[in-house]
Design an enzyme around this catalytic site. Structure first.
Site, PDB file in Angstrom:
ATOM      1  CB  VAL A 114      16.366 -12.392 -14.352  1.00 24.85           C
ATOM      2  CG1 VAL A 114      17.522 -13.075 -13.630  1.00 24.85           C
ATOM      3  CG2 VAL A 114      16.621 -12.345 -15.853  1.00 24.85           C
ATOM      4  CB  CYS A 115      13.762 -15.481 -10.126  1.00 32.24           C
ATOM      5  SG  CYS A 115      13.269 -15.466  -8.411  1.00 32.24           S
ATOM      6  CG  LEU A 116      20.385 -12.771  -9.244  1.00 31.63           C
ATOM      7  CD1 LEU A 116      20.914 -14.163  -8.957  1.00 31.63           C
ATOM      8  CD2 LEU A 116      21.265 -12.098 -10.295  1.00 31.63           C
TER       9      LEU A 116
END
Ligand code: ZN
Ligand code: ZN
Ligand code: ZN
Lengths: 185, 101
Positions: A114-116
């Site tokens: 996840v790219c957060l």
């Protein structure tokens, strides 16, 4: 979730029992659990039908599943599950989050990364993790990934972002294909 | 990369929490210091931090404040600056202005 409060109470009761035993519990884990107990009590009342938290094991409040059910946007109608692990170094280190539902999303890879920004342990512009943030912010961030934080310009799944730029209709079709196969209620 | 904009928050409960944080930050230099909470361990800065409480080392736990006028437990802040030398509340570079009880 309705059962959240009960689980927390159970977890608290268990902890009470533990403290009577030998003092072998890792100190950092104790700090982490204390912070989490407070934070989770805080989020409990704010969860709604779009964001839920499932504590599979009340003894391990540091391992839980966040369930996101977007009611708008590209992924509307899907049920997306994220496993969250909070290490002993919380809240200096951010929680580790993996998406366990396969989906077609520019900021989530097919193998669940996840790219957060707030999940990054280091950032120069202040958008990364900070101990002032909490589990509530993580859940809010994950929900927003399906609504207004979708970022096609800095993708993790490059193929998905490219497809959107080439042909948004086709992108929507791919989203739906994954959604019906893996993310139906 | 998806970034969170703290000013954009949905429901009113979130807004309340955020207002409270701002108020805390302002309250650092009022005389009502007892109400000020360490944003890292969420214990009042006049009390020992969560870690020192767990270790029963209440006496050695001091407050540190930066040039940005934000204050934390020294124990909490020294853990954080190892990772990122910025104030977690205002993102300014962390420069210690003083420590004390
Ligand atoms: Zn502290
Ligand atoms: Zn301390
Ligand atoms: Zn500051």
């Amino acid at each position: 979730m309705i059962t959240l409060k009960k689980k927390l109470q159970e977890a608290e009761a268990k902890k009470g029992n533990n403290s009577l035993g030998p003092q072998s519990i890792d100190r950092r884990a104790t700090i982490r659990d204390k912070l989490l107990t407070k934070e989770i009590a805080e989020i409990g009342d704010h969860l709604n039908s779009n964001c839920q938290v499932d504590f599979e094991n009340p003894d391990k409040i540091y391992e839980f599943t966040v369930i996101i059910k977007p009611d708008e946007g590209w992924w509307k109608g899907g049920v997306f599950r994220f496993s969250v692990f909070v290490s002993e170094d919380y809240n200096i280190q951010p929680p580790l989050v993996k998406c366990i539902t396969r989906l077609w999303h520019p900021n989530i890879s097919l193998d669940g990364n996840v790219c957060l920004s707030i999940l990054r342990d280091h950032s120069l512009d202040g958008s990364g993790w900070a101990p002032t943030r909490s589990i509530k912010d993580v859940i809010w961030g994950l929900y927003s990934l399906f609504i207004d934080l979708v970022d096609f310009d800095d993708p993790l799944n490059i193929e998905a972002a490219d497809e959107y730029k080439r042909n948004p209709k086709q992108f929507k079709q791919s989203v739906d294909t994954y959604l019906y196969r893996y993310a139906k209620q | 990369m998806s970034k969170i904009d703290d000013t954009r928050k949905g429901d009113t409960s979130n807004e309340q929490l955020f207002t409270l944080k701002k108020w805390n930050a302002v309250a650092v230099w009022s005389w009502d210091v007892e109400c000020d909470t360490c944003a890292i361990c969420r214990v009042q800065v006049m009390d020992a931090c969560l870690r020192c409480q767990a270790d029963n080392k209440q006496d050695g736990c001091v407050v540190v404040w930066g040039e940005c006028n934000h204050s934390f437990h020294n124990c909490c802040m020294s853990l954080w600056v190892e990772q990122n030398n910025r104030c977690p509340l205002c993102q300014k570079e962390w420069v210690i202005q003083g420590t004390g009880k």
